[in-house]
Design a protein around this motif. Sequence first.
Motif, PDB file in Angstrom:
ATOM      1  N   ILE A  16       0.773  -1.391  -0.044  1.00 44.56           N
ATOM      2  CA  ILE A  16       0.006   0.089  -0.112  1.00 44.56           C
ATOM      3  C   ILE A  16       0.734   1.228   0.061  1.00 44.56           C
ATOM      4  O   ILE A  16       1.620   1.616   0.930  1.00 44.56           O
ATOM      5  N   LEU A  17       0.774   2.041  -1.095  1.00 40.49           N
ATOM      6  CA  LEU A  17       1.488   3.380  -1.078  1.00 40.49           C
ATOM      7  C   LEU A  17       0.868   4.431  -0.544  1.00 40.49           C
ATOM      8  O   LEU A  17      -0.326   4.681  -0.971  1.00 40.49           O
ATOM      9  N   MET A  18       1.117   4.943   0.356  1.00 35.01           N
ATOM     10  CA  MET A  18       0.437   6.313   0.960  1.00 35.01           C
ATOM     11  C   MET A  18       0.287   7.540   0.256  1.00 35.01           C
ATOM     12  O   MET A  18      -0.340   8.527   0.670  1.00 35.01           O
ATOM     13  N   GLY A  19       1.371   7.542  -0.710  1.00 30.84           N
ATOM     14  CA  GLY A  19       1.421   8.696  -1.530  1.00 30.84           C
ATOM     15  C   GLY A  19       2.438   9.841  -0.669  1.00 30.84           C
ATOM     16  O   GLY A  19       3.731   9.514  -0.451  1.00 30.84           O
ATOM     17  N   ILE A  20       1.956  10.904  -0.131  1.00 36.62           N
ATOM     18  CA  ILE A  20       2.629  11.678   0.735  1.00 36.62           C
ATOM     19  C   ILE A  20       2.134  11.559   2.200  1.00 36.62           C
ATOM     20  O   ILE A  20       1.195  12.516   2.436  1.00 36.62           O
ATOM     21  N   PRO A  21       2.858  11.053   3.106  1.00 33.73           N
ATOM     22  CA  PRO A  21       2.310  10.921   4.161  1.00 33.73           C
ATOM     23  C   PRO A  21       2.053  12.334   5.182  1.00 33.73           C
ATOM     24  O   PRO A  21       3.131  13.103   5.223  1.00 33.73           O
ATOM     25  N   LEU A  23       0.217  14.632   3.994  1.00 34.62           N
ATOM     26  CA  LEU A  23      -0.449  15.495   3.306  1.00 34.62           C
ATOM     27  C   LEU A  23      -1.536  15.003   2.450  1.00 34.62           C
ATOM     28  O   LEU A  23      -1.783  15.313   1.396  1.00 34.62           O
ATOM     29  N   GLU A  24      -2.178  13.886   3.046  1.00 34.73           N
ATOM     30  CA  GLU A  24      -3.175  13.300   2.205  1.00 34.73           C
ATOM     31  C   GLU A  24      -4.263  14.313   1.855  1.00 34.73           C
ATOM     32  O   GLU A  24      -4.774  13.951   0.598  1.00 34.73           O
ATOM     33  N   ALA A  25      -4.618  15.007   2.723  1.00 36.71           N
ATOM     34  CA  ALA A  25      -5.794  15.986   2.353  1.00 36.71           C
ATOM     35  C   ALA A  25      -5.577  16.826   1.169  1.00 36.71           C
ATOM     36  O   ALA A  25      -6.350  17.527   0.486  1.00 36.71           O
ATOM     37  N   ALA A  26      -4.181  17.309   0.796  1.00 35.98           N
ATOM     38  CA  ALA A  26      -3.694  17.884  -0.181  1.00 35.98           C
ATOM     39  C   ALA A  26      -3.272  17.307  -1.402  1.00 35.98           C
ATOM     40  O   ALA A  26      -2.827  17.891  -2.462  1.00 35.98           O
ATOM     41  N   HIS A  27      -3.574  16.081  -1.354  1.00 37.34           N
ATOM     42  CA  HIS A  27      -3.198  15.044  -2.627  1.00 37.34           C
ATOM     43  C   HIS A  27      -3.684  15.759  -3.933  1.00 37.34           C
ATOM     44  O   HIS A  27      -2.927  15.498  -5.004  1.00 37.34           O
ATOM     45  N   VAL A  28      -4.937  16.113  -3.962  1.00 40.32           N
ATOM     46  CA  VAL A  28      -5.412  16.472  -5.449  1.00 40.32           C
ATOM     47  C   VAL A  28      -4.816  17.823  -5.547  1.00 40.32           C
ATOM     48  O   VAL A  28      -4.362  17.986  -6.822  1.00 40.32           O
ATOM     49  N   TRP A  29      -4.369  18.768  -4.769  1.00 36.18           N
ATOM     50  CA  TRP A  29      -3.812  20.029  -4.927  1.00 36.18           C
ATOM     51  C   TRP A  29      -2.235  19.753  -5.413  1.00 36.18           C
ATOM     52  O   TRP A  29      -1.702  20.453  -6.312  1.00 36.18           O
ATOM     53  N   ILE A  30      -1.865  18.816  -4.840  1.00 43.10           N
ATOM     54  CA  ILE A  30      -0.129  18.654  -5.023  1.00 43.10           C
ATOM     55  C   ILE A  30      -0.141  17.777  -6.662  1.00 43.10           C
ATOM     56  O   ILE A  30       0.938  18.113  -7.370  1.00 43.10           O
ATOM     57  N   SER A  31      -1.395  17.132  -7.010  1.00 45.55           N
ATOM     58  CA  SER A  31      -1.206  16.609  -8.223  1.00 45.55           C
ATOM     59  C   SER A  31      -1.210  17.573  -9.295  1.00 45.55           C
ATOM     60  O   SER A  31      -0.547  17.251 -10.514  1.00 45.55           O
ATOM     61  N   ILE A  32      -1.594  18.745  -9.005  1.00 47.89           N
ATOM     62  CA  ILE A  32      -1.745  19.722 -10.404  1.00 47.89           C
ATOM     63  C   ILE A  32      -0.232  20.082 -10.635  1.00 47.89           C
ATOM     64  O   ILE A  32       0.029  19.950 -11.939  1.00 47.89           O
ATOM     65  N   PRO A  33       0.357  20.594 -10.105  1.00 49.76           N
ATOM     66  CA  PRO A  33       2.044  20.799 -10.316  1.00 49.76           C
ATOM     67  C   PRO A  33       2.514  19.525 -10.872  1.00 49.76           C
ATOM     68  O   PRO A  33       3.341  19.743 -11.946  1.00 49.76           O
ATOM     69  N   PHE A  88      -3.012  10.120  -5.979  1.00 50.25           N
ATOM     70  CA  PHE A  88      -3.644  11.139  -5.764  1.00 50.25           C
ATOM     71  C   PHE A  88      -5.036  11.555  -6.248  1.00 50.25           C
ATOM     72  O   PHE A  88      -5.588  12.231  -5.395  1.00 50.25           O
ATOM     73  N   TRP A  89      -5.204  11.112  -7.295  1.00 52.60           N
ATOM     74  CA  TRP A  89      -6.463  11.148  -7.911  1.00 52.60           C
ATOM     75  C   TRP A  89      -7.908  10.284  -7.586  1.00 52.60           C
ATOM     76  O   TRP A  89      -8.794  10.846  -7.011  1.00 52.60           O
ATOM     77  N   PHE A  90      -7.347   9.207  -7.436  1.00 55.59           N
ATOM     78  CA  PHE A  90      -8.403   7.971  -7.258  1.00 55.59           C
ATOM     79  C   PHE A  90      -8.200   7.272  -6.115  1.00 55.59           C
ATOM     80  O   PHE A  90      -8.856   6.275  -5.890  1.00 55.59           O
ATOM     81  N   ASN A  91      -7.193   7.431  -5.329  1.00 54.95           N
ATOM     82  CA  ASN A  91      -6.718   6.754  -3.878  1.00 54.95           C
ATOM     83  C   ASN A  91      -6.526   5.349  -4.306  1.00 54.95           C
ATOM     84  O   ASN A  91      -6.795   4.350  -3.458  1.00 54.95           O
ATOM     85  N   SER A  92      -6.064   5.076  -5.332  1.00 59.83           N
ATOM     86  CA  SER A  92      -5.523   3.591  -5.888  1.00 59.83           C
ATOM     87  C   SER A  92      -4.121   3.506  -5.129  1.00 59.83           C
ATOM     88  O   SER A  92      -3.127   3.458  -6.079  1.00 59.83           O
ATOM     89  N   ILE A 177       3.594   1.462   2.650  1.00 56.70           N
ATOM     90  CA  ILE A 177       5.050   1.862   2.374  1.00 56.70           C
ATOM     91  C   ILE A 177       4.582   3.518   2.600  1.00 56.70           C
ATOM     92  O   ILE A 177       3.872   4.021   1.831  1.00 56.70           O
ATOM     93  N   PRO A 178       5.168   4.230   3.526  1.00 51.84           N
ATOM     94  CA  PRO A 178       5.287   5.645   3.680  1.00 51.84           C
ATOM     95  C   PRO A 178       5.895   6.633   2.614  1.00 51.84           C
ATOM     96  O   PRO A 178       6.750   7.292   2.957  1.00 51.84           O
ATOM     97  N   HIS A 179       5.358   6.326   1.332  1.00 48.39           N
ATOM     98  CA  HIS A 179       6.074   6.895   0.114  1.00 48.39           C
ATOM     99  C   HIS A 179       5.203   6.798  -1.065  1.00 48.39           C
ATOM    100  O   HIS A 179       4.078   6.341  -0.924  1.00 48.39           O
ATOM    101  N   SER A 180       5.631   7.485  -2.009  1.00 46.34           N
ATOM    102  CA  SER A 180       4.514   7.701  -3.227  1.00 46.34           C
ATOM    103  C   SER A 180       5.045   6.833  -4.180  1.00 46.34           C
ATOM    104  O   SER A 180       4.512   6.630  -5.309  1.00 46.34           O
ATOM    105  N   TYR A 181       5.996   6.223  -4.041  1.00 48.42           N
ATOM    106  CA  TYR A 181       6.551   5.005  -4.963  1.00 48.42           C
ATOM    107  C   TYR A 181       7.424   4.018  -4.238  1.00 48.42           C
ATOM    108  O   TYR A 181       7.793   4.498  -3.024  1.00 48.42           O
ATOM    109  N   CYS A 182       8.018   2.927  -4.853  1.00 47.46           N
ATOM    110  CA  CYS A 182       8.588   1.891  -4.343  1.00 47.46           C
ATOM    111  C   CYS A 182       9.870   2.277  -4.194  1.00 47.46           C
ATOM    112  O   CYS A 182      11.037   1.717  -4.985  1.00 47.46           O
ATOM    113  N   GLU A 183      10.485   3.110  -3.481  1.00 44.71           N
ATOM    114  CA  GLU A 183      11.875   3.452  -3.150  1.00 44.71           C
ATOM    115  C   GLU A 183      12.517   2.369  -2.340  1.00 44.71           C
ATOM    116  O   GLU A 183      11.841   1.830  -1.518  1.00 44.71           O
ATOM    117  N   HIS A 184      13.790   2.001  -2.558  1.00 45.26           N
ATOM    118  CA  HIS A 184      14.535   0.911  -2.097  1.00 45.26           C
ATOM    119  C   HIS A 184      14.405   0.940  -0.576  1.00 45.26           C
ATOM    120  O   HIS A 184      13.850  -0.003   0.075  1.00 45.26           O
TER     121      HIS A 184
END
Length: 315
Positions: A16-21, A23-33, A88-92, A177-184
């Motif tokens: 399970i990737l958390m995205g940016i731990p 800042l979950e409430a701001a995921h949609v706004w972060i996704s824009i830039p 960020f967009w679909f909580n996938s 995983i407290p990350h937005s991708y599978c960092e080693h």
Amino acid sequence: MSDSNTTDFTNPSTFILMGIPGLEAAHVWISIPFCTIYTIAILGNVSILFIVKIEPSLHGPIYYFLCMLSVTDLVLSTSTMPKMLNIFWFNSTEIDFSACLTQMYFIHCFSAMESGILVAMALDRYVAICHPLRHSTILTNSVVAKIGLAMVLRSSILAFPYPFLARCWPYCRTNIIPHSYCEHIAVVNLACADTRLSSYYGLFILFSVICLDVFFITVSYIQILRAIFSLPTKDARLKTFGTCGSHLCAILVFYIPDFFSSITHRFGHNVPLHFLILMANVYLLVPPLLHPIIYGVRTKQIRERLLRLFPHKGT
């Protein structure tokens, strides 16, 4: 949180990737830039590849290396951004265990490849400035192809232990995983075992591969500066040094975020986690964005060919 994420298990089928731990409430706004940067990076690097392909005057070593850099940037950003935007967009947030290891491999493989390509570009600048009359005979198409193949083999082999080691460890605490991708390191830290071998290997790559590449680039530029300062006039020195400007900017854009992200992630225990994750994302997103802009703005041949693609109407 489901029980499957917290109860004992070994080698989960998904992470399970958390995205940016934090800042979950701001995921949609972060996704824009993030989405904007990714789109510009794709368009910019594809444009570089297209321009070099259709312009015969750009069929030379430095532009072949630039194409390799663009391909590397495209793969590096595409290996993470689509999944990140899904989070960020679909909580996938789910990612298959094997897919996670594959993503890990691509990230580390193409990061090492990009570093190697920057070394090859430094070699091109060294030959062009220190041995200009022999440039075409030293860096032939065959030599450029062999250098490119060597970079691919080096990075492929060195990146292989990352997913191999990660697969060896037992995961019996959590699969989050407290990350937005599978960092080693982010993945390995979930293992319920002594994972110092993975950590040591990561540091080995950082200091013996990246630092070695930086050493070779530094040596090349020491020789380049010696040749430049031996030129008779200030204008000649500035003009010659100007041919290195794009490459120097590319070096700074790649290595500064890389070193900062790697060091803070390993030793910045008091740094907020969301800042570490944002820096890791910047490292993967900013170079693919800036490299085509740097070369498009600073390289006259690319700039002129790009402008000819969009001819303005006469007044």
